[in-house]
Design a protein around this motif. Structure first.
Motif, PDB file in Angstrom:
ATOM      1  N   LEU A  47     -10.203  -3.836   3.714  1.00 55.51           N
ATOM      2  CA  LEU A  47     -10.397  -3.145   5.244  1.00 55.51           C
ATOM      3  C   LEU A  47      -8.936  -2.409   5.576  1.00 55.51           C
ATOM      4  O   LEU A  47      -9.046  -1.392   5.890  1.00 55.51           O
ATOM      5  CB  LEU A  47     -10.740  -4.245   6.135  1.00 55.51           C
ATOM      6  N   ILE A  48      -7.756  -3.327   5.223  1.00 50.46           N
ATOM      7  CA  ILE A  48      -6.604  -2.581   5.518  1.00 50.46           C
ATOM      8  C   ILE A  48      -6.583  -1.405   4.434  1.00 50.46           C
ATOM      9  O   ILE A  48      -5.898  -0.329   4.939  1.00 50.46           O
ATOM     10  CB  ILE A  48      -5.587  -3.577   5.141  1.00 50.46           C
ATOM     11  N   GLY A  49      -7.168  -1.524   3.341  1.00 48.72           N
ATOM     12  CA  GLY A  49      -6.838  -0.363   2.466  1.00 48.72           C
ATOM     13  C   GLY A  49      -7.719   0.891   2.859  1.00 48.72           C
ATOM     14  O   GLY A  49      -7.443   1.912   2.348  1.00 48.72           O
ATOM     15  N   LEU A  50      -8.535   0.578   3.701  1.00 47.29           N
ATOM     16  CA  LEU A  50      -9.529   1.857   4.162  1.00 47.29           C
ATOM     17  C   LEU A  50      -8.393   2.681   4.706  1.00 47.29           C
ATOM     18  O   LEU A  50      -8.568   4.101   4.801  1.00 47.29           O
ATOM     19  CB  LEU A  50     -10.376   1.179   5.278  1.00 47.29           C
ATOM     20  N   ILE A  51      -7.601   2.292   5.695  1.00 44.65           N
ATOM     21  CA  ILE A  51      -6.504   2.904   6.362  1.00 44.65           C
ATOM     22  C   ILE A  51      -5.773   4.019   5.268  1.00 44.65           C
ATOM     23  O   ILE A  51      -5.717   5.111   5.496  1.00 44.65           O
ATOM     24  CB  ILE A  51      -5.423   2.122   6.778  1.00 44.65           C
ATOM     25  N   PHE A  52      -5.390   3.444   4.221  1.00 46.62           N
ATOM     26  CA  PHE A  52      -4.754   4.355   3.165  1.00 46.62           C
ATOM     27  C   PHE A  52      -5.496   5.296   2.442  1.00 46.62           C
ATOM     28  O   PHE A  52      -5.143   6.206   1.827  1.00 46.62           O
ATOM     29  CB  PHE A  52      -3.930   3.415   2.356  1.00 46.62           C
ATOM     30  N   VAL A  53      -6.908   4.832   2.476  1.00 44.91           N
ATOM     31  CA  VAL A  53      -7.800   5.760   1.670  1.00 44.91           C
ATOM     32  C   VAL A  53      -8.060   7.111   2.546  1.00 44.91           C
ATOM     33  O   VAL A  53      -7.956   8.076   2.227  1.00 44.91           O
ATOM     34  CB  VAL A  53      -9.398   5.048   1.502  1.00 44.91           C
ATOM     35  N   PHE A  54      -8.243   6.725   3.946  1.00 45.22           N
ATOM     36  CA  PHE A  54      -8.448   7.970   4.727  1.00 45.22           C
ATOM     37  C   PHE A  54      -6.951   8.592   5.322  1.00 45.22           C
ATOM     38  O   PHE A  54      -7.059   9.481   5.830  1.00 45.22           O
ATOM     39  CB  PHE A  54      -9.205   7.497   5.797  1.00 45.22           C
ATOM     40  N   LYS A  55      -6.026   7.971   5.036  1.00 45.75           N
ATOM     41  CA  LYS A  55      -4.743   8.495   5.228  1.00 45.75           C
ATOM     42  C   LYS A  55      -4.615   9.037   6.981  1.00 45.75           C
ATOM     43  O   LYS A  55      -4.093   9.934   7.173  1.00 45.75           O
ATOM     44  CB  LYS A  55      -4.074   9.485   4.304  1.00 45.75           C
ATOM     45  N   SER A  56      -4.901   8.041   7.813  1.00 44.17           N
ATOM     46  CA  SER A  56      -5.205   8.645   9.133  1.00 44.17           C
ATOM     47  C   SER A  56      -5.039   7.196  10.074  1.00 44.17           C
ATOM     48  O   SER A  56      -5.504   6.233   9.803  1.00 44.17           O
ATOM     49  CB  SER A  56      -6.565   9.130   9.426  1.00 44.17           C
ATOM     50  N   TYR A  57      -4.201   7.630  11.139  1.00 46.10           N
ATOM     51  CA  TYR A  57      -3.909   6.543  12.123  1.00 46.10           C
ATOM     52  C   TYR A  57      -4.978   6.372  12.840  1.00 46.10           C
ATOM     53  O   TYR A  57      -5.129   5.227  13.418  1.00 46.10           O
ATOM     54  CB  TYR A  57      -2.696   7.041  12.876  1.00 46.10           C
ATOM     55  N   SER A  95       0.952  -1.128   0.031  1.00 47.17           N
ATOM     56  CA  SER A  95       0.061   0.124   0.024  1.00 47.17           C
ATOM     57  C   SER A  95       0.815   1.247  -0.050  1.00 47.17           C
ATOM     58  O   SER A  95       0.524   2.311  -0.533  1.00 47.17           O
ATOM     59  CB  SER A  95      -1.000  -0.150   1.263  1.00 47.17           C
ATOM     60  N   LEU A  96       1.926   1.177   0.700  1.00 51.03           N
ATOM     61  CA  LEU A  96       2.983   2.255   0.474  1.00 51.03           C
ATOM     62  C   LEU A  96       3.404   2.633  -0.980  1.00 51.03           C
ATOM     63  O   LEU A  96       3.440   3.861  -1.339  1.00 51.03           O
ATOM     64  CB  LEU A  96       4.010   1.999   1.543  1.00 51.03           C
ATOM     65  N   ASP A  97       3.731   1.371  -1.362  1.00 58.09           N
ATOM     66  CA  ASP A  97       4.024   1.399  -2.804  1.00 58.09           C
ATOM     67  C   ASP A  97       2.787   2.180  -3.840  1.00 58.09           C
ATOM     68  O   ASP A  97       3.202   3.126  -4.584  1.00 58.09           O
ATOM     69  CB  ASP A  97       4.249   0.101  -3.434  1.00 58.09           C
ATOM     70  N   THR A  98       1.809   1.684  -3.383  1.00 57.13           N
ATOM     71  CA  THR A  98       0.438   2.434  -3.858  1.00 57.13           C
ATOM     72  C   THR A  98       0.372   3.791  -3.895  1.00 57.13           C
ATOM     73  O   THR A  98       0.556   4.701  -4.517  1.00 57.13           O
ATOM     74  CB  THR A  98      -0.545   1.812  -3.698  1.00 57.13           C
ATOM     75  N   LEU A  99       0.669   4.314  -2.581  1.00 57.73           N
ATOM     76  CA  LEU A  99       0.641   5.674  -2.374  1.00 57.73           C
ATOM     77  C   LEU A  99       1.755   6.538  -3.134  1.00 57.73           C
ATOM     78  O   LEU A  99       1.493   7.620  -3.507  1.00 57.73           O
ATOM     79  CB  LEU A  99       0.708   5.740  -0.689  1.00 57.73           C
ATOM     80  N   ARG A 100       2.808   5.881  -3.166  1.00 55.34           N
ATOM     81  CA  ARG A 100       3.880   6.554  -3.608  1.00 55.34           C
ATOM     82  C   ARG A 100       3.512   6.563  -5.183  1.00 55.34           C
ATOM     83  O   ARG A 100       3.592   7.675  -5.750  1.00 55.34           O
ATOM     84  CB  ARG A 100       5.353   5.822  -3.592  1.00 55.34           C
ATOM     85  N   ALA A 101       3.075   5.572  -5.745  1.00 54.64           N
ATOM     86  CA  ALA A 101       2.788   5.885  -7.180  1.00 54.64           C
ATOM     87  C   ALA A 101       1.783   6.625  -7.219  1.00 54.64           C
ATOM     88  O   ALA A 101       1.549   7.281  -8.257  1.00 54.64           O
ATOM     89  CB  ALA A 101       2.226   4.110  -7.435  1.00 54.64           C
ATOM     90  N   GLY A 102       0.676   6.512  -6.426  1.00 58.45           N
ATOM     91  CA  GLY A 102      -0.511   7.618  -6.783  1.00 58.45           C
ATOM     92  C   GLY A 102      -0.074   8.932  -6.485  1.00 58.45           C
ATOM     93  O   GLY A 102      -0.702   9.737  -7.005  1.00 58.45           O
ATOM     94  N   ILE A 150      -7.959   2.199  13.913  1.00 59.52           N
ATOM     95  CA  ILE A 150      -8.139   1.356  14.813  1.00 59.52           C
ATOM     96  C   ILE A 150      -9.477   0.434  14.341  1.00 59.52           C
ATOM     97  O   ILE A 150      -9.238  -0.743  14.568  1.00 59.52           O
ATOM     98  CB  ILE A 150      -8.516   2.150  15.980  1.00 59.52           C
ATOM     99  N   ALA A 151     -10.438   1.157  13.465  1.00 59.85           N
ATOM    100  CA  ALA A 151     -11.699   0.248  13.399  1.00 59.85           C
ATOM    101  C   ALA A 151     -11.253  -0.815  12.581  1.00 59.85           C
ATOM    102  O   ALA A 151     -11.510  -2.140  12.575  1.00 59.85           O
ATOM    103  CB  ALA A 151     -12.578   1.209  12.758  1.00 59.85           C
ATOM    104  N   PRO A 152     -10.657  -0.432  11.258  1.00 57.72           N
ATOM    105  CA  PRO A 152     -10.297  -1.594  10.455  1.00 57.72           C
ATOM    106  C   PRO A 152      -9.394  -2.837  11.037  1.00 57.72           C
ATOM    107  O   PRO A 152      -9.621  -4.075  10.647  1.00 57.72           O
ATOM    108  CB  PRO A 152      -9.477  -0.823   9.189  1.00 57.72           C
ATOM    109  N   VAL A 153      -8.468  -2.205  11.842  1.00 59.25           N
ATOM    110  CA  VAL A 153      -7.573  -3.133  12.391  1.00 59.25           C
ATOM    111  C   VAL A 153      -8.582  -4.302  13.244  1.00 59.25           C
ATOM    112  O   VAL A 153      -8.382  -5.472  13.201  1.00 59.25           O
ATOM    113  CB  VAL A 153      -6.397  -2.649  13.010  1.00 59.25           C
TER     114      VAL A 153
END
Lengths: 161, 300
Positions: free
Chosen positions: B237-247, B10-17, B251-254
């Motif tokens: 669900l994990i992807g949600l974290i990267f969609v919202f970009k928030s720590y 996902s970090l890769d994705t973010l970078r690519a994004g 908590i919820a998705p984890v």
């Protein structure tokens, strides 16, 4: 994602067949063999236990039976003994009674004989006395009233004696 | 699960994004997320990065292009097979040594007894015992492959429709072989007519033949879909974290991922069981002397 990769299908089939052959030889056969052997062992041991239990029950039943028989026998022996005892007792009493009766009879006989003898002796003596009296009468005055008196006195004397 | 991989990916994705135009990011993310449940030519090794798996040049047989390259799923297919071999041998050794099985040997034996007494005998009768090795291998192989998908950096080979297709092809062969072996080819062919008046054969025979193929097809799709669905839910669900970009949102998705992972653990066992019991049932249907027309199609 839904695209079919024939290479992977082939690899899956090949892998599966090899796996099946290997596992069948090294794992499933020994596992199932041990399993069935154990199950067989459990079944036979259970059967044997049941058999043993049945045998024990049979023995117990037999023992009970024998015990009852022994009890009955002893009871019978006691009863028989008692009966014999009773019979013996009755016999003995009977015998004793009989012998006592005999003895009484004998005694009576004796008494009668004695009495007879006594009577005979008495009679003899009476005769003697009568003769003696007669001598006395003959010696004295032979008058009739005196004679009678003398005889009566003599008889009275005899009776008194 | 594949969380670390996912994070990396996902970090890769973010970078690519970030490099790309904003707005295309989410679509890109989706593609990137899907990448994690798909087959690939590289293997991710913990802390070491990727290694390229060997690729062979595809060849053609009867118009089919066949690529026998060792992909990620082929690797995990083999890994599962080796692991299973090892565990099964250990279990068999242990049980042979001890008359009363304990520990791991006991666990394997419980499963073996379960397959025999709850799956094979009720569905196939005592004649099914001869197919025990096949059904045991099916159950344990699918189980191990399913569970490998829940291991970090692992992947489920059963999450690939080609793998499940391969298993279904073998199941198809076994489903045909079992009745032919017990009742003979004649009875097997008679069964295809459905027992109806001969005038109805032109309708009945194609339907019955179609029925032969739908069973393994359903087996194939059911296993693949169940395994893939679970992975996609977790990845999403994990992807949600990267969609919202928030720590904080993390908590919820984890929490959800934890729940879904536990569910996946259950599904991994359940699907292995379902594939096995349905195969046994289909094999058993043809093995029974009577009982035509009971085409039980049940599933998950």
């Amino acid at each position: 994602m839904l695209e079919i990769n024939p290479g992977l299908i082939l690899w899956t089939i090949v892998t599966f067949i090899i796996l099946l052959v290997v596992l069948r030889a090294v794992a499933w056969k020994p596992l199932l063999g041990a399993l069935t052997a154990r199950e067989e062992k459990i079944r036979t041991s259970l059967q044997r236990t049941e058999q043993a239990q049945q045998e024990a029950e049979k023995l117990l039943e037999e023992n009970k039976h024998q015990l009852a028989q022994a009890e009955e026998q002893s009871q019978r022996a006691i009863k028989e003994g008692r009966e014999t005892g009773e019979r013996l007792k009755a016999e003995i009493i009977e015998k004793a009674n009989a012998s006592s009766r005999d003895m009484i009879e004998q005694a009576k006989e004796e008494i009668r004989r004695e009495k007879d003898a006594a009577l005979i002796e008495l009679r003899g003596e009476v005769a003697d006395l009568a003769i003696m009296a007669a001598e006395k009468v003959l010696d004295a005055n032979l008058d009739a009233p005196k004679q009678r008196e003398l005889v009566e006195t003599a008889i009275r004397e005899i009776n008194k004696r | 699960m594949m969380d670390e991989t996912l994070v990396q990916g996902s970090l890769d994705t973010l970078r690519a994004g970030a490099l790309q135009v904003e707005g295309h990011g989410e679509e890109n993310l989706f593609v990137e997320l899907l990448h994690h449940v798909q087959d690939s030519h590289e293997l991710e090794i913990p802390f070491l990065g990727h290694i390229e798996l060997p690729q062979f040049t595809p060849f053609e047989i009867a118009g089919l292009t066949i690529d026998m390259s060792i992909t990620k799923h082929v690797f995990f297919l083999w890994f599962a097979a080796l692991l299973l071999c090892l565990l099964a041998i250990v279990a068999a050794r242990k049980n042979r040594k001890h008359p009363v099985p304990t520990g791991f040997g006991n666990l394997v034996e419980v499963l073996v007894v379960f397959i025999r007494d709850q799956v094979v005998v009720p569905n196939m009768g005592s004649g099914g015992i001869r197919y025990m090795p096949y059904l045991l291998t099916t159950f344990f192989f699918i189980l191990v492959m399913n569970l490998l998908g829940l291991v970090p950096f692992g992947a489920s080979a059963t999450g690939n429709v080609s793998t499940t297709a391969g298993l279904a092809i073998i199941a198809f062969i076994m489903i045909q072989v079992a009745p032919i072996r017990t009742q003979g080819l004649g009875h097997y062919l008679a069964h295809l007519t459905g027992g109806v008046h001969w005038t109805l054969w032109p309708i009945m025979v194609p339907i019955e033949i179609l029925g032969l193929f739908t069973k393994p097809f359903a087996l194939c799709i059911r296993l693949f879909a169940n395994m893939t669905a679970g992975h996609i839910v977790i990845v999403s669900l994990i992807g949600l974290i990267f969609v919202f970009k928030s720590y904080i949102v993390a908590i919820a998705p984890v929490g959800f991922v934890l729940g879904i992972s536990l569910l996946e653990l259950f599904v991994a066992v359940l699907q292995a069981y379902i594939f096995t019991i349905l195969t046994a049932m289909f094999m058993g249907l043809g093995m029974q002397t009577e009982g035509h027309g009971e085409h039980v199609e049940s599933g998950h």
